[in-house]
Design a protein around this motif. Structure first.
Motif, PDB file in Angstrom:
ATOM      1  N   GLY B  23       0.808  -1.220   0.000  1.00 26.81           N
ATOM      2  CA  GLY B  23       0.000   0.000   0.000  1.00 26.81           C
ATOM      3  C   GLY B  23       0.837   1.264   0.000  1.00 26.81           C
ATOM      4  O   GLY B  23       0.330   2.350  -0.293  1.00 26.81           O
ATOM      5  N   ASP B  24       2.121   1.124   0.319  1.00 27.34           N
ATOM      6  CA  ASP B  24       2.987   2.313   0.392  1.00 27.34           C
ATOM      7  C   ASP B  24       3.134   3.025  -0.954  1.00 27.34           C
ATOM      8  O   ASP B  24       3.161   4.247  -1.018  1.00 27.34           O
ATOM      9  N   VAL B  25       3.219   2.224  -2.035  1.00 29.02           N
ATOM     10  CA  VAL B  25       3.387   2.828  -3.365  1.00 29.02           C
ATOM     11  C   VAL B  25       2.146   3.647  -3.720  1.00 29.02           C
ATOM     12  O   VAL B  25       2.246   4.790  -4.181  1.00 29.02           O
ATOM     13  N   SER B  26       0.968   3.080  -3.444  1.00 26.22           N
ATOM     14  CA  SER B  26      -0.278   3.796  -3.754  1.00 26.22           C
ATOM     15  C   SER B  26      -0.428   5.037  -2.881  1.00 26.22           C
ATOM     16  O   SER B  26      -0.961   6.060  -3.322  1.00 26.22           O
ATOM     17  N   SER B  27       0.070   4.934  -1.642  1.00 27.75           N
ATOM     18  CA  SER B  27       0.013   6.071  -0.736  1.00 27.75           C
ATOM     19  C   SER B  27       0.896   7.212  -1.250  1.00 27.75           C
ATOM     20  O   SER B  27       0.502   8.384  -1.223  1.00 27.75           O
ATOM     21  N   GLU B  28       2.078   6.841  -1.749  1.00 25.87           N
ATOM     22  CA  GLU B  28       2.978   7.840  -2.323  1.00 25.87           C
ATOM     23  C   GLU B  28       2.331   8.486  -3.553  1.00 25.87           C
ATOM     24  O   GLU B  28       2.386   9.711  -3.735  1.00 25.87           O
ATOM     25  N   LEU B  29       1.695   7.652  -4.364  1.00 24.11           N
ATOM     26  CA  LEU B  29       1.024   8.163  -5.565  1.00 24.11           C
ATOM     27  C   LEU B  29      -0.105   9.127  -5.183  1.00 24.11           C
ATOM     28  O   LEU B  29      -0.269  10.181  -5.812  1.00 24.11           O
ATOM     29  N   LYS B  30      -0.850   8.785  -4.135  1.00 23.16           N
ATOM     30  CA  LYS B  30      -1.946   9.656  -3.687  1.00 23.16           C
ATOM     31  C   LYS B  30      -1.403  11.043  -3.325  1.00 23.16           C
ATOM     32  O   LYS B  30      -1.974  12.071  -3.720  1.00 23.16           O
ATOM     33  N   ILE B  32       1.328  12.482  -4.384  1.00 27.81           N
ATOM     34  CA  ILE B  32       1.768  13.188  -5.590  1.00 27.81           C
ATOM     35  C   ILE B  32       0.566  13.786  -6.317  1.00 27.81           C
ATOM     36  O   ILE B  32       0.585  14.941  -6.737  1.00 27.81           O
ATOM     37  N   LEU B  33      -0.503  12.993  -6.443  1.00 26.70           N
ATOM     38  CA  LEU B  33      -1.696  13.467  -7.156  1.00 26.70           C
ATOM     39  C   LEU B  33      -2.312  14.672  -6.439  1.00 26.70           C
ATOM     40  O   LEU B  33      -2.743  15.638  -7.067  1.00 26.70           O
ATOM     41  N   ASN B  43      -8.580  11.499  -8.060  1.00 24.98           N
ATOM     42  CA  ASN B  43      -7.505  10.863  -7.292  1.00 24.98           C
ATOM     43  C   ASN B  43      -7.993   9.566  -6.648  1.00 24.98           C
ATOM     44  O   ASN B  43      -7.274   8.571  -6.600  1.00 24.98           O
ATOM     45  N   ARG B  44      -9.216   9.602  -6.160  1.00 25.09           N
ATOM     46  CA  ARG B  44      -9.783   8.439  -5.486  1.00 25.09           C
ATOM     47  C   ARG B  44      -9.838   7.235  -6.424  1.00 25.09           C
ATOM     48  O   ARG B  44      -9.449   6.127  -6.082  1.00 25.09           O
ATOM     49  N   ARG B  45     -10.301   7.480  -7.650  1.00 28.45           N
ATOM     50  CA  ARG B  45     -10.365   6.428  -8.676  1.00 28.45           C
ATOM     51  C   ARG B  45      -8.993   5.829  -8.939  1.00 28.45           C
ATOM     52  O   ARG B  45      -8.814   4.611  -8.987  1.00 28.45           O
ATOM     53  N   ILE B  70       2.424  10.763 -14.830  1.00 34.13           N
ATOM     54  CA  ILE B  70       1.332  11.704 -14.596  1.00 34.13           C
ATOM     55  C   ILE B  70       1.454  12.856 -15.589  1.00 34.13           C
ATOM     56  O   ILE B  70       2.488  13.523 -15.635  1.00 34.13           O
ATOM     57  N   TYR B  71       0.424  13.030 -16.381  1.00 36.09           N
ATOM     58  CA  TYR B  71       0.368  14.131 -17.356  1.00 36.09           C
ATOM     59  C   TYR B  71      -0.633  15.165 -16.846  1.00 36.09           C
ATOM     60  O   TYR B  71      -1.328  14.938 -15.857  1.00 36.09           O
TER      61      TYR B  71
END
Lengths: 121, 149
Positions: B23-30, B32-33, B43-45, B70-71
């Motif tokens: 879950g850490d990778v997704s947390s980092e992505l969240k 950033i978004l 972001n939720r999707r 991310i574009y």
């Protein structure tokens, strides 16, 4: 309008495992369940999560959703790594001997509403 | 037309069986978004689909690479794993179908909603899988024009 997390402690006879932001924070709704995929798809931001799951990934899911408080029910044992992760993420972690059903019934009486909208159809 | 350069690129390793960091990778992505200023429902999707893809590697594979670009108006995710592959993809998309072992299910994982959550949350989902080799998941998320700017 939210309900203060610290108001949950007494009615649930809950142990405070991690305080997080419980002194000031409020929740706007709740989610109850033990399947992580269902929680991430249906729980909402700024809510309380009632579950029997107590491993560290529960905190990961709570963080991703934006859940403020996790209530572990049925006196489930909570791993030290779960506590660590909750402290890191400043998520309140409570534990009660009550069942998930009893816990939700009490939260409902305290005025915590069900969800307002669906995130995933 | 030349490809637009991504605003942010991220590449992370995912270790199979490492539930501690799952879950850490997704947390980092969240994060950033959010910092990039994308709207919360978008972001939720992305985060739901990203979490499911990440967990699939942790639950089923030996290791994987998570890449995201991310574009300004879209997010592209590719997750490549070395693992058992998916023998019957159609079956795997059925809600409730899972090959996860009982001890994983007891933790509340492997309920059989991963792929369907990914499909519902992404705008484009492509899966390449080879049995006993691995799986590649490619997902795209487009920011609806009314949410832009």
């Amino acid at each position: 309008m939210g309900i203060k997390i610290r108001e949950f402690v007494e009615p649930l006879q809950a142990e405070i495992l991690v305080r997080g932001g419980m002194e000031s924070e409020e929740v706007e709704g709740g989610y109850c369940g033990d399947l992580l995929s269902d929680c991430i798809a249906h729980a909402e931001e700024n809510s309380v999560w009632v579950t029997v799951q107590s491993h560290p990934n529960v905190v990961a899911v709570a963080t991703l959703v934006g859940i403020r408080c996790i209530i572990v029910t049925n006196s489930q044992e909570v791993q030290e790594q779960t506590l660590e992760k909750a402290r890191e993420q400043k998520i309140t972690l409570l534990r009660t001997s009550l069942s998930s059903f009893e816990t939700v019934a009490i939260l409902s009486r305290l005025g915590v509403p069900g969800k307002k909208r669906r995130v995933v159809r | 037309m030349p490809e637009e350069n991504p605003l942010v690129e991220m590449e992370r390793e995912i270790v199979g069986g490492d539930f501690q960091r799952a879950g850490d990778v997704s947390s980092e992505l969240k994060n950033i978004l959010q910092q990039a200023g994308f709207p919360a429902p978008f972001n939720r999707r992305v985060v739901i689909a990203s979490y499911e893809a990440e967990m699939n590697v942790v639950i089923h594979a030996y290791r994987g690479i998570f890449r995201v670009q991310i574009y300004s108006d879209r997010v592209h995710i590719e997750v490549d794993d070395e693992g058992p592959g998916i023998p019957d993809l159609e079956l795997a998309f059925q809600e409730g179908y899972s090959t996860a072992p009982p001890h994983i299910r007891e933790m509340g994982f492997g309920a059989g909603y991963g792929l369907s959550n990914m499909k519902k949350c992404s705008d484009r989902l492509h899966i390449d899988t080879r049995v006993e080799e691995g799986t590649r998941v490619i997902m795209d998320f487009f920011l609806p024009s009314f949410m832009k700017g």
